[in-house]
Design a protein around this motif. Structure first.
Motif, mmCIF file in Angstrom:
data_model
loop_
_atom_site.group_PDB
_atom_site.id
_atom_site.type_symbol
_atom_site.label_atom_id
_atom_site.label_comp_id
_atom_site.label_asym_id
_atom_site.label_seq_id
_atom_site.Cartn_x
_atom_site.Cartn_y
_atom_site.Cartn_z
ATOM 1 N N ALA A 1 0.816 -1.225 0.011
ATOM 2 C CA ALA A 1 0.078 0.168 0.136
ATOM 3 C C ALA A 1 0.895 1.253 0.225
ATOM 4 O O ALA A 1 0.522 2.311 -0.486
ATOM 5 N N THR B 1 3.526 1.545 -1.291
ATOM 6 C CA THR B 1 4.191 1.846 -2.873
ATOM 7 C C THR B 1 2.857 2.562 -3.833
ATOM 8 O O THR B 1 3.164 3.233 -4.866
ATOM 9 N N GLU B 2 1.760 2.120 -3.442
ATOM 10 C CA GLU B 2 0.558 2.391 -4.159
ATOM 11 C C GLU B 2 -0.059 3.722 -4.015
ATOM 12 O O GLU B 2 -0.842 4.318 -4.786
ATOM 13 N N HIS B 3 -0.044 4.033 -2.814
ATOM 14 C CA HIS B 3 -0.318 5.374 -2.533
ATOM 15 C C HIS B 3 0.527 6.376 -1.964
ATOM 16 O O HIS B 3 1.096 6.375 -1.052
ATOM 17 N N ASP B 4 0.908 7.480 -2.989
ATOM 18 C CA ASP B 4 1.869 8.529 -2.648
ATOM 19 C C ASP B 4 1.631 9.128 -1.182
ATOM 20 O O ASP B 4 0.354 9.592 -0.944
ATOM 21 N N LEU C 1 1.666 7.846 1.628
ATOM 22 C CA LEU C 1 1.127 7.102 2.741
ATOM 23 C C LEU C 1 2.164 6.596 3.800
ATOM 24 O O LEU C 1 1.940 6.644 4.902
ATOM 25 N N GLU D 1 -6.855 -1.010 3.392
ATOM 26 C CA GLU D 1 -7.541 -0.071 2.605
ATOM 27 C C GLU D 1 -8.759 0.804 3.402
ATOM 28 O O GLU D 1 -8.671 1.995 3.189
ATOM 29 N N ILE E 1 -6.778 3.598 5.364
ATOM 30 C CA ILE E 1 -6.064 4.586 4.782
ATOM 31 C C ILE E 1 -6.506 6.164 4.617
ATOM 32 O O ILE E 1 -5.515 6.943 5.236
ATOM 33 N N PHE F 1 -4.235 9.143 6.556
ATOM 34 C CA PHE F 1 -3.855 10.607 5.870
ATOM 35 C C PHE F 1 -4.310 11.654 6.716
ATOM 36 O O PHE F 1 -3.918 12.517 6.935
#
Length: 192
Positions: free
Chosen positions: A138, A140-143, A145, A178, A181, A185
């Motif tokens: 996650a 790597t997938e969500h800038d 995070l 998920e 997240i 944030f």
């Protein structure tokens, strides 16, 4: 004996006799009886030392710094799998209290001395906890995070890591991550 705490014992529908027997032992010490978290708590110089609590199948005498106590008689237990500092003695009858009374007195004295000396339990650092592979994915997938996660308080990070890691299946871990997240944030913990 603190009169504010007395109704907790008198009005208890379960474990009343056992809790009263534990209270007698605690009142023999120099600890101050206080009401904290709706439970009878015993302090030394304002620092929490022990607390009496009720569960479905027993009542417990919990030591806040129980990891520092010598447990030669093997009566102290971890309250849960992720506990680091606290330890409990599970009580299921007044006979248990009577049988363990000298051990309890000794442990109370150890706890008082540990508090008086200023000793503290060395807790596992948040950096020592493994990060689930699903969370790494996650990141790597969500800038941002990873940075948002690392900006959380250590307690929030620890709770998230425990929450994620307790799931047995990869799909459940991924789903938990998920859902978390947006809170990560926002700098919030689970359920905040």
């Amino acid at each position: 004996m603190n009169p504010i705490v007395t109704p907790l014992f008198e009005n208890s529908k379960t474990w009343r006799a056992e809790m009263c027997a534990l209270r007698e032992l605690l009142l023999e010490t120099e600890l101050t009886e206080e009401l904290k978290w709706y439970q009878p708590c015993y302090t030394l110089g304002g620092k929490n030392v022990a607390i009496i609590g009720k569960l479905k199948d027993c009542c417990v005498l919990s030591f806040f710094k129980g990891a520092l106590l010598t447990n030669d008689d093997d009566v102290l237990e971890l309250p849960g799998p992720n506990s680091q500092s606290g330890r409990v003695i599970r009580i299921r009858s007044v006979d248990d209290v009577n049988r363990l009374s000298q051990i309890i007195r000794d442990l109370l004295q150890q706890a008082i001395e540990a508090e008086r000396s200023g000793k503290s339990v060395v807790l596992k650092s948040i950096e020592d906890r493994p990060i689930p592979s699903e969370l790494e994915e996650a990141f790597t997938e969500h800038d941002g995070l990873r940075e948002a996660f690392e900006a959380l308080t250590p307690g929030r990070r620890r709770y998230y890591l425990m929450h994620f890691s307790l799931a047995k299946q990869t799909s459940t871990r991924a789903a938990r991550i998920e859902r978390a997240i947006p809170s990560i944030f926002d700098g919030r913990g689970i359920g905040e």
